[in-house]
Design a protein around this motif. Structure first.
Motif, PDB file in Angstrom:
ATOM      1  N   TYR A  28       0.863  -1.192   0.000  1.00  8.54           N
ATOM      2  CA  TYR A  28       0.000   0.000   0.000  1.00  8.54           C
ATOM      3  C   TYR A  28       0.891   1.230   0.000  1.00  8.54           C
ATOM      4  N   VAL A  35       3.614   0.484   2.710  1.00 12.77           N
ATOM      5  CA  VAL A  35       3.251  -0.543   3.684  1.00 12.77           C
ATOM      6  C   VAL A  35       3.261  -1.897   2.964  1.00 12.77           C
ATOM      7  N   ALA A  37       2.278  -5.093   2.815  1.00 13.15           N
ATOM      8  CA  ALA A  37       1.329  -5.891   3.603  1.00 13.15           C
ATOM      9  C   ALA A  37       1.415  -7.385   3.281  1.00 13.15           C
ATOM     10  N   GLU A  56      -2.643 -13.453  13.205  1.00 15.15           N
ATOM     11  CA  GLU A  56      -3.255 -12.382  13.977  1.00 15.15           C
ATOM     12  C   GLU A  56      -3.661 -11.233  13.061  1.00 15.15           C
ATOM     13  N   SER A  57      -4.408 -10.325  13.653  1.00 20.54           N
ATOM     14  CA  SER A  57      -4.830  -9.137  12.941  1.00 20.54           C
ATOM     15  C   SER A  57      -3.612  -8.351  12.437  1.00 20.54           C
ATOM     16  N   GLY A  58      -3.667  -7.895  11.214  1.00 16.93           N
ATOM     17  CA  GLY A  58      -2.574  -7.089  10.668  1.00 16.93           C
ATOM     18  C   GLY A  58      -1.519  -7.898   9.923  1.00 16.93           C
ATOM     19  N   CYS A  59      -1.706  -9.222   9.834  1.00 16.51           N
ATOM     20  CA  CYS A  59      -0.681 -10.058   9.185  1.00 16.51           C
ATOM     21  C   CYS A  59      -0.826 -10.119   7.666  1.00 16.51           C
ATOM     22  N   GLY A  60      -1.888  -9.500   7.120  1.00 20.80           N
ATOM     23  CA  GLY A  60      -2.009  -9.425   5.664  1.00 20.80           C
ATOM     24  C   GLY A  60      -3.034 -10.368   5.058  1.00 20.80           C
ATOM     25  N   LYS A  61      -3.862 -10.991   5.890  1.00 22.89           N
ATOM     26  CA  LYS A  61      -4.812 -11.987   5.386  1.00 22.89           C
ATOM     27  C   LYS A  61      -5.858 -11.363   4.457  1.00 22.89           C
ATOM     28  N   SER A  62      -6.466 -10.259   4.912  1.00 19.88           N
ATOM     29  CA  SER A  62      -7.512  -9.633   4.074  1.00 19.88           C
ATOM     30  C   SER A  62      -6.910  -9.038   2.810  1.00 19.88           C
ATOM     31  N   THR A  63      -5.717  -8.493   2.933  1.00 19.47           N
ATOM     32  CA  THR A  63      -5.036  -7.941   1.753  1.00 19.47           C
ATOM     33  C   THR A  63      -4.846  -9.047   0.721  1.00 19.47           C
ATOM     34  N   PRO A  73      -7.687  -1.274  -3.020  1.00 19.48           N
ATOM     35  CA  PRO A  73      -7.762   0.131  -3.419  1.00 19.48           C
ATOM     36  C   PRO A  73      -6.638   0.480  -4.397  1.00 19.48           C
ATOM     37  N   PRO A 291       3.864  -3.355   9.373  1.00 18.47           N
ATOM     38  CA  PRO A 291       4.574  -3.711   8.135  1.00 18.47           C
ATOM     39  C   PRO A 291       5.502  -2.613   7.616  1.00 18.47           C
TER      40      PRO A 291
HETATM   41  N1  LIG Z   1      -5.986   0.431   2.464  1.00 20.01           N
HETATM   42  C1  LIG Z   1      -4.887   0.317   3.197  1.00 20.01           C
HETATM   43  N2  LIG Z   1      -3.924   1.277   3.163  1.00 20.01           N
HETATM   44  C2  LIG Z   1      -2.784   1.169   3.886  1.00 20.01           C
HETATM   45  N3  LIG Z   1      -2.502   0.120   4.684  1.00 20.01           N
HETATM   46  C3  LIG Z   1      -3.419  -0.853   4.769  1.00 20.01           C
HETATM   47  C4  LIG Z   1      -4.656  -0.809   4.034  1.00 20.01           C
HETATM   48  N4  LIG Z   1      -5.359  -1.938   4.324  1.00 20.01           N
HETATM   49  C5  LIG Z   1      -4.603  -2.634   5.193  1.00 20.01           C
HETATM   50  N5  LIG Z   1      -3.444  -1.995   5.465  1.00 20.01           N
HETATM   51  C6  LIG Z   1      -2.350  -2.467   6.338  1.00 20.01           C
HETATM   52  O1  LIG Z   1      -1.881  -3.695   5.824  1.00 20.01           O
HETATM   53  C7  LIG Z   1      -1.545  -4.582   6.871  1.00 20.01           C
HETATM   54  C8  LIG Z   1      -2.300  -5.879   6.679  1.00 20.01           C
HETATM   55  O2  LIG Z   1      -3.678  -5.628   6.872  1.00 20.01           O
HETATM   56  P1  LIG Z   1      -4.803  -6.733   6.603  1.00 20.01           P
HETATM   57  O3  LIG Z   1      -4.556  -7.333   5.270  1.00 20.01           O
HETATM   58  O4  LIG Z   1      -6.113  -6.103   6.844  1.00 20.01           O
HETATM   59  O5  LIG Z   1      -4.474  -7.815   7.724  1.00 20.01           O
HETATM   60  P2  LIG Z   1      -5.411  -8.902   8.425  1.00 20.01           P
HETATM   61  O6  LIG Z   1      -6.577  -9.167   7.540  1.00 20.01           O
HETATM   62  O7  LIG Z   1      -4.501 -10.076   8.595  1.00 20.01           O
HETATM   63  O8  LIG Z   1      -5.813  -8.318   9.733  1.00 20.01           O
HETATM   64  C9  LIG Z   1      -1.905  -3.857   8.171  1.00 20.01           C
HETATM   65  O9  LIG Z   1      -0.723  -3.293   8.684  1.00 20.01           O
HETATM   66  C10 LIG Z   1      -2.859  -2.792   7.726  1.00 20.01           C
HETATM   67  O10 LIG Z   1      -2.766  -1.662   8.568  1.00 20.01           O
END
Ligand SMILES: Nc1ncnc2c1ncn2[C@@H]1O[C@H](COP(=O)(O)OP(=O)(O)O)[C@@H](O)[C@H]1O
Ligand SMILES: [Mg+2]
Length: 350
Positions: A28, A35, A37, A56-63, A73, A291
Motif C-alpha cells: 500500500y 506498507v 502488507a 493475527e490481525s494485521g498479518c495481511g490476510k484480508s489484503t 484500493p 509492516p
Molecule cells: N488500504 C490500506 N492502506 C494502507 N494500509 C493498509 C490498508 N489496508 C490494510 N493496510 C495495512 O496492511 C496490513 C495488513 O492488513 P490486513 O490485510 O487487513 O491484515 P489482516 O486481515 O490479517 O488483519 C496492516 O498493517 C494494515 O494496517
C-alpha cells in the motif's frame, strides 16, 4: 448495461490447481509511506479442497484475499502471479475480470451488515449479480435467489425482507447465498463468522462446509482462530507479517506446529473439543509488527521464545518440514520430522 461475453469459466484440467498464487507482493502506498502488507506469498488450492489462512490481525490476510480478485484500493501495488484455473488474475482485462469475480471465485466478507445495501430487499440483492452476468431474466434471477436462500437455510419468502429485518447470522447466510449466485468454483471467506456469537458461528461454519463439499467447490477460509480452521480445512497456511511462515495438513499444523509462531497461535486457540487446553490457553505477548517498520532478520524473532542470536539477522525461507509440510524457521530440520508412527516431538510420553 452491456452484456458480458466472456462469462464461461472453464473447469480446471486434471492436475491443474484451481488457484495458484506465486510470489505475491502487495504494497500500500509508496516511498516513505510504503506498507508492504503481503511479501512473497505462494499458495495452491486444488479443486474441491479447503485451505485455511490463519494469523493475527494485521498479518495481511484480508489484503491477500482482496488481491485474489483485484479488489484492492488503487493505492495498492501488486506483483507476482494469481492463477485462477491457469489464468492470471493480475493481467486479466476488465471484462474478463468482472466475469471471473462472481463466476470463477467470490468472496464472503466479515460483517454482512456493511456489505448489504440497507434500502434494497435481499432477494433483489442476490439477483443482482445473476442479472449482471446475463444469467437469466429478472423473474428467473428472483426465483434463483429464492432457491439460494433455501440452500443457505432461509425460507425463500425472506427474499422480500430488508437487511435490518434479519439477524446477524441470517445476514451472513444471505452473503453466502450471494457468493454462490453465479456458481463460482472457489469461495473466499474472510473471517465469515468473526462478528457472530459462538452458537451462530458454528452453524455458519457447518453451512459453508456443507455447501462447498456438496458442490465440490474450493474454499479459502480466513480466520485468526486456528482451531476453527483446522476443524474446517484440509490444509493450513499461517501468515505472519505478510508472509506464510508455515503450511501443511491442517490437523498436523494445529497439533504439532513446526514454526514457533504457528505453535503460539495454536496454543492460543486450542483444538475444538479439547477442554483441558481450552481451560488453560496460552497467550502470545506483544503484537505483530507494523509492516512499515519490520524488525530485521526473522520478523517473529522479537516475540519468539526459541529465537537464536542469528534470528535477528537472518530471515528464513519456507523449507521442508516433513511430508507435505513447510515452515520458515531456522530450527526446522526436515530429516528429523514425521517418521511413520510419529516423531520424537509428537509421540506421547505418558
Ligand atoms: N488500504 C490500506 N492502506 C494502507 N494500509 C493498509 C490498508 N489496508 C490494510 N493496510 C495495512 O496492511 C496490513 C495488513 O492488513 P490486513 O490485510 O487487513 O491484515 P489482516 O486481515 O490479517 O488483519 C496492516 O498493517 C494494515 O494496517
Ligand atoms: Mg482481515
Amino acid at each position: 448495461m452491456t452484456a458480458v461475453k466472456t462469462e464461461s469459466v472453464e473447469r480446471p484440467e486434471a492436475g491443474q490447481p484451481l488457484l495458484e498464487v506465486r510470489d505475491l507482493h502487495v504494497t500500500y502506498g509508496s516511498g516513505a509511506f510504503a506498507v508492504p502488507a503481503v511479501r512473497g506469498v505462494d499458495l495452491r488450492v486444488e479443486a474441491g479442497r479447503k485451505l485455511g489462512i490463519a494469523g493475527e490481525s494485521g498479518c495481511g490476510k484480508s489484503t491477500l484475499a482482496l488481491a485474489l480478485l483485484r479488489l484492492l484500493p488503487a493505492s495498492a501495488t501488486l506483483s507476482g502471479e494469481i492463477l485462477l484455473d491457469g489464468e492470471d488474475v493480475l493481467t486479466m482485462k476488465w471484462g474478463r475480470l468482472r466475469a471471473v469475480r462472481w463466476a470463477g471465485a467470490s468472496i464472503v466478507f466479515q460483517g454482512a451488515m456493511h456489505s448489504l445495501n440497507a434500502v434494497h430487499r435481499i432477494g433483489d440483492q442476490i439477483a443482482e449479480p445473476i442479472l449482471l452476468h446475463g444469467r437469466g431474466t429478472p423473474a428467473a434471477a428472483r426465483s434463483r435467489a429464492g432457491g439460494l436462500l433455501e440452500q443457505v437455510g432461509l425460507p425463500a419468502t425472506r427474499a422480500d425482507a430488508y437487511p435490518h429485518e434479519l439477524s446477524g447470522g441470517q445476514r451472513q447466510r444471505v452473503m453466502i447465498a450471494m457468493a454462490l449466485a453465479c456458481d463460482p468454483r472457489l469461495i473466499i471467506a474472510d473471517e465469515p463468522t468473526t462478528a457472530l456469537d459462538v452458537m451462530i458461528q458454528a452453524q455458519i461454519l457447518r453451512l459453508i462446509e456443507r455447501l462447498v463439499s456438496d458442490q465440490d467447490l474450493g474454499l479459502i477460509m480466513i480466520s485468526h482462530d486456528l482451531a476453527v480452521l483446522s476443524d474446517t480445512c484440509d490444509r493450513l497456511a499461517v501468515m505472519y507479517a505478510g508472509r506464510v511462515v508455515e503450511e501443511g495438513p491442517a490437523e498436523q499444523v494445529h497439533e504439532s506446529a513446526r514454526h514457533p509462531y504457528a505453535g503460539a497461535l495454536s496454543a492460543a486457540f486450542p483444538r475444538v473439543g479439547d477442554l483441558a487446553s481450552r481451560h488453560a490457553p496460552r497467550g502470545l505477548p506483544g503484537d505483530p509488527p507494523d509492516p512499515s517498520a519490520l524488525p530485521s532478520g526473522c520478523t517473529f524473532h522479537p516475540r519468539c521464545t526459541a529465537a537464536l542470536e542469528s534470528c535477528a539477522e537472518e530471515d528464513q525461507e519456507l523449507r521442508p518440514a516433513g511430508p507435505s509440510r513447510r515452515a520458515a524457521c531456522v530450527l526446522v530440520e526436515p530429516e528429523a520430522t514425521v517418521t511413520p508412527g510419529g516423531t520424537a516431538e509428537t509421540r506421547s510420553t505418558s
